[in-house]
Design a protein around this motif. Structure first.
Motif, PDB file in Angstrom:
ATOM      1  N   LYS A 214       0.693  -1.096  -0.004  1.00 40.92           N
ATOM      2  CA  LYS A 214      -0.017   0.204   0.128  1.00 40.92           C
ATOM      3  C   LYS A 214       0.625   1.300   0.159  1.00 40.92           C
ATOM      4  N   SER A 215       2.114   1.159   0.373  1.00 38.32           N
ATOM      5  CA  SER A 215       3.103   2.116   0.313  1.00 38.32           C
ATOM      6  C   SER A 215       3.833   2.142  -0.962  1.00 38.32           C
ATOM      7  N   VAL A 216       3.833   2.941  -1.851  1.00 37.01           N
ATOM      8  CA  VAL A 216       4.356   3.021  -3.365  1.00 37.01           C
ATOM      9  C   VAL A 216       5.350   4.166  -3.460  1.00 37.01           C
ATOM     10  N   VAL A 217       6.355   3.840  -3.776  1.00 34.68           N
ATOM     11  CA  VAL A 217       7.719   4.837  -4.307  1.00 34.68           C
ATOM     12  C   VAL A 217       8.194   4.174  -5.860  1.00 34.68           C
ATOM     13  N   TYR A 218       8.766   5.410  -6.556  1.00 34.52           N
ATOM     14  CA  TYR A 218       9.385   4.915  -7.649  1.00 34.52           C
ATOM     15  C   TYR A 218      10.824   5.513  -7.485  1.00 34.52           C
ATOM     16  N   HIS A 219      11.790   4.494  -7.860  1.00 34.33           N
ATOM     17  CA  HIS A 219      13.129   4.642  -7.874  1.00 34.33           C
ATOM     18  C   HIS A 219      13.884   4.633  -9.202  1.00 34.33           C
ATOM     19  N   VAL A 220      14.731   5.718  -9.397  1.00 31.51           N
ATOM     20  CA  VAL A 220      15.643   5.870 -10.672  1.00 31.51           C
ATOM     21  C   VAL A 220      16.405   4.767 -10.794  1.00 31.51           C
ATOM     22  N   GLY A 221      17.416   4.450  -9.708  1.00 32.89           N
ATOM     23  CA  GLY A 221      18.069   3.459  -9.781  1.00 32.89           C
ATOM     24  C   GLY A 221      19.586   3.562 -10.410  1.00 32.89           C
ATOM     25  N   GLY A 222      20.637   3.438  -9.922  1.00 35.58           N
ATOM     26  CA  GLY A 222      22.054   3.787 -10.462  1.00 35.58           C
ATOM     27  C   GLY A 222      22.123   5.142 -10.788  1.00 35.58           C
ATOM     28  N   ALA A 223      21.440   6.173  -9.907  1.00 30.32           N
ATOM     29  CA  ALA A 223      21.894   7.333 -10.100  1.00 30.32           C
ATOM     30  C   ALA A 223      23.212   7.958  -9.500  1.00 30.32           C
TER      31      ALA A 223
END
Length: 329
Positions: A214-223
């Motif tokens: 229910k908790s959602v986040v978006y990750h760029v990754g490798g930044a």
């Protein structure tokens, strides 16, 4: 309501702060926001002071990496829950509420990970943590939604709240009391797999690690360190061996270590065959570093290690031999 601190570790990441800090402030009314700065040489600190005066800043004296950077900064932060958030994370509305509710209703749950999706392709899970992490019998990490290079589309197949083995350091919630009991991350790791090591140590002490969809986040990754960087290869191969040395049950420790070192050699040969000589040298360097650290690392072992740490016997066998490309419980 439990006192929560959202702590963003930063090193020369002013562009990421410009892009993502506003969403964290906007959607985190329950929390106090901190930027823990690892002695940046860009305009990170002055930018935060000028444009986000409500954000508190903790300044480390040098670039201590992920592990020791958080260890040092968290000494100065008073909260019941630490939310350790990468600077390349975009959060969503009400992302904290399900996490807080879980901590309040489940006293044995010590660590929680949200659903981690790819910022660049938001219908898919993100490599670093997806829907929660596991390891196999030989210590290879994988996730629900990501096994090696196969990444699943989010079709709601992991819309559950369940126990996992490790939570991604990209967005990592932990009770401060447990963090302090475990003495935080192992600073020897610098970066990569220190969160798996911390979760394994928590697991060995009987704590639960959970995933909350229910908790959602978006990750760029490798930044901060790209996937193809030899330093990343070095840290991943070395730290994996260090983690196994600290946490594997004694009866299987040496057998697994020898097997993993053989498999590392095979990986090195594959890098040579592809002309990636810098990655081959990174593996070689990782092994020599591991040998030099083995004795001091072995002394860090807890008195007891659980034998029920793995989800499958060999994810390598499942993936490459029987073509098991997606998570099976």
């Amino acid at each position: 309501m439990k006192k929560i601190a959202v702590v963003i570790l930063n090193w020369n990441g002013v562009q990421l702060l410009e892009q993502f800090l506003q969403s964290i402030i906007q959607f985190s009314p329950e929390a106090t926001i901190y930027v823990a700065d690892n002695a940046s040489t860009d305009d990170s600190v002055s930018y935060v002071k000028a444009f986000f005066p409500t954000v508190k800043i903790v300044q480390n004296d040098s670039n201590l990496g992920f592990a020791e950077g958080y260890n040092e900064a968290l000494k100065y932060i008073d909260a019941e829950i630490f939310a350790l958030v990468n600077s390349d994370i975009e959060v969503t509305e009400n992302w904290l509420r399900p996490i807080i509710e879980t901590f309040e209703s489940e006293p044995q749950t010590a660590i929680i990970q949200p659903k981690l999706l790819d910022f660049k392709n938001k219908e898919y899970f993100e490599y670093a943590g997806a829907a929660g992490g596991f390891i196999d019998k030989y210590g290879y990490p994988y996730c629900r939604g990501r096994i090696f290079e196969t990444i699943e589309k989010d079709n709601g197949q992991y819309n559950d709240n369940r126990e996992i083995f490790w939570a991604s350091g990209a967005c990592f919630f932990i009770r401060s009391a447990v963090y302090n009991e475990l003495k935080g991350f192992d600073g020897t790791f610098f970066a990569h797999q220190e969160e798996i090591d911390l979760c394994w140590r928590a697991f060995n002490k009987g704590y639960k690690i959970k995933y909350n969809h229910k908790s959602v986040v978006y990750h760029v990754g490798g930044a901060t360190l790209q996937q193809g960087n030899p330093k990343k290869t070095y840290l991943n191969f070395r730290n994996s061996l260090l983690m196994l040395t600290k946490n594997l049950p004694k009866e299987s420790l040496y057998k697994v270590l020898i097997l993993r070192m053989i498999l590392d050699g095979i990986a090195g040969i594959q890098f040579i065959s592809k002309g990636k000589f810098s990655h081959f040298w990174a593996i070689l360097k990782a092994h020599f570093s591991f040998y030099s650290l083995f004795s001091s690392t072995y002394k860090k072992r807890d008195k007891t290690q659980s034998t029920k740490y793995y989800n499958v016997k060999s994810i390598v066998y499942n993936y490459y031999i029987i073509c098991g490309k997606i998570f099976v419980n």
